[in-house]
Enzyme design. Structure first.
Site, PDB file in Angstrom:
ATOM      1  N   GLU A   1       0.921  -1.185  -0.070  1.00  0.00           N
ATOM      2  CA  GLU A   1       0.212  -0.021   0.194  1.00  0.00           C
ATOM      3  C   GLU A   1       0.856   1.445  -0.008  1.00  0.00           C
ATOM      4  O   GLU A   1       0.497   2.194  -0.712  1.00  0.00           O
ATOM      5  CB  GLU A   1      -0.863   0.090   1.210  1.00  0.00           C
TER       6      GLU A   1
ATOM      7  N   TYR B   1      -6.925   5.724   4.519  1.00  0.00           N
ATOM      8  CA  TYR B   1      -6.979   4.881   3.198  1.00  0.00           C
ATOM      9  C   TYR B   1      -6.198   3.773   3.739  1.00  0.00           C
ATOM     10  O   TYR B   1      -6.681   2.537   3.455  1.00  0.00           O
ATOM     11  CB  TYR B   1      -6.801   5.325   1.822  1.00  0.00           C
TER      12      TYR B   1
ATOM     13  N   ASP C   1      -9.959   5.292  -2.487  1.00  0.00           N
ATOM     14  CA  ASP C   1      -8.950   5.817  -3.117  1.00  0.00           C
ATOM     15  C   ASP C   1      -9.469   6.457  -4.598  1.00  0.00           C
ATOM     16  O   ASP C   1     -10.653   6.765  -4.703  1.00  0.00           O
ATOM     17  CB  ASP C   1      -7.843   5.018  -3.414  1.00  0.00           C
TER      18      ASP C   1
END
Length: 330
Positions: A34, A115, A133
């Site tokens: 991520e 997020y 996102d």
């Protein structure tokens, strides 16, 4: 709205991307992916993720690395604060005794926002947190016809609440990854595949002709131009570099002598001029000189002399790497 989630999940089962960090529930591997994929395409990020996992297979090993080692491995990805935050967070995790397993604690890690915390919590632990996102914004804005700007506080609230309301019970991981992939493969920014979209019957943007105008963004901050003049000092196989300080771009990375608008020394040869490099809100224009001397000149205290042959050991901004490519071979 009732059919949106089942359709997305069915689409994902047939079309979802096969990615190595999806084949594990290891929160370290998922977190690493991520962070790397922020501002980075999967095609580029994949190699970096694999290199990091090979060199530091556990969070403990990453935490034990030096910042220079981490920055060097990150070189070329840009947005270097991500690498520094990654390293700091690894130390936090080790101090906690292991990777945290709840959203609130994950959110306290350096560089981890809502997020990323939601992605880790849902994918690693299947906790019920929706990710939002760029892909998710686009899919939701188009399908539900939402014109609230996505880069505003109100927009973030609206889209987060909507995504959360669509989250299926006990399938958070699958739904979040489905939304990411649907935006990346099906509902793309340009030329989305509307003709073969399983949501075409209920897509507001398709029926109102707003595919090209949704999602909405407020005007971006004005891009400012900044000039840089670098002098590469070559002295008997050595050159001078410094580590960039905090409070400016490229913190912790190395660069040749930056003259700060001072005069270029006599005898310096101009190798490149007005080399353009774009950052988020800045346009950099760089000039690059080569200055060959027999005696080391007096430079500001922060500059150190290193062997030219060992220059690759130091993490450098991409712009500096581009400039160094124009150096004549000795």
């Amino acid at each position: 709205m009732n059919q949106f989630t089942p359709i997305i999940l069915r689409w994902f089962a047939e079309n979802g991307r096969s990615l190595p960090w999806r084949e594990t529930h290891d929160p370290y591997a998922i977190w690493l992916s991520e962070v790397i994929l922020q501002q980075t395409r999967i095609a580029q990020g994949m190699d970096y993720w694999q290199r990091f996992m090979q060199r530091w297979p556990t969070v403990e090993q990453l935490a034990a690395a030096t910042e220079d080692e981490v920055l060097r491995e990150w070189q070329g990805l840009g947005y270097y604060s991500r690498a520094r935050n990654l390293h700091t967070a690894a130390k936090q995790i080790v101090a906690m005794g292991g990777f945290p397993k709840d959203f609130e604690t994950i959110r306290t890690l350096k560089g981890v926002g809502d997020y990323t915390a939601a992605a880790i919590a849902s994918i690693a632990f299947d906790l019920p947190y929706a990710v939002v996102d760029g892909n998710v914004y686009r899919v939701l804005a188009r399908h539900f016809g939402i014109d609230t700007p996505i880069n505003t506080t109100e927009g973030k609230k609206v889209f987060t609440a909507l995504a959360q309301s669509l989250l299926p019970e006990k399938q958070a991981s699958a739904f979040n990854q489905a939304m990411m992939d649907f935006g990346a493969i099906q509902c793309t920014p340009q030329s989305p595949r509307c003709i073969v979209c399983p949501l075409q019957q209920t897509c507001d943007a398709l029926h109102t002709g707003r595919i090209e105008t949704l999602p909405v963004k407020q005007r971006k901050t004005e891009v400012k131009t900044r000039r840089l003049t670098y002098v590469y000092v070559r002295c008997n196989g050595y050159t001078a570099i410094r580590r960039r300080p905090a409070g400016d771009i490229w913190q912790g990375l190395y660069e040749p002598w930056l003259t700060d608008d001072g005069p270029v020394p006599n005898g310096a040869i101009l190798l490149r001029q007005n080399v353009q490099h774009l950052l988020t809100h800045r346009r950099l224009l760089a000039d690059f000189y080569l200055w060959i001397v027999d005696k080391r000149p007096t430079l500001p205290d922060e500059y150190v002399w290193v062997k030219e042959a060992e220059l690759d050991r130091y993490a450098k901004p991409r712009l500096v790497e581009i400039l160094l490519e124009s150096l004549p071979v000795q």
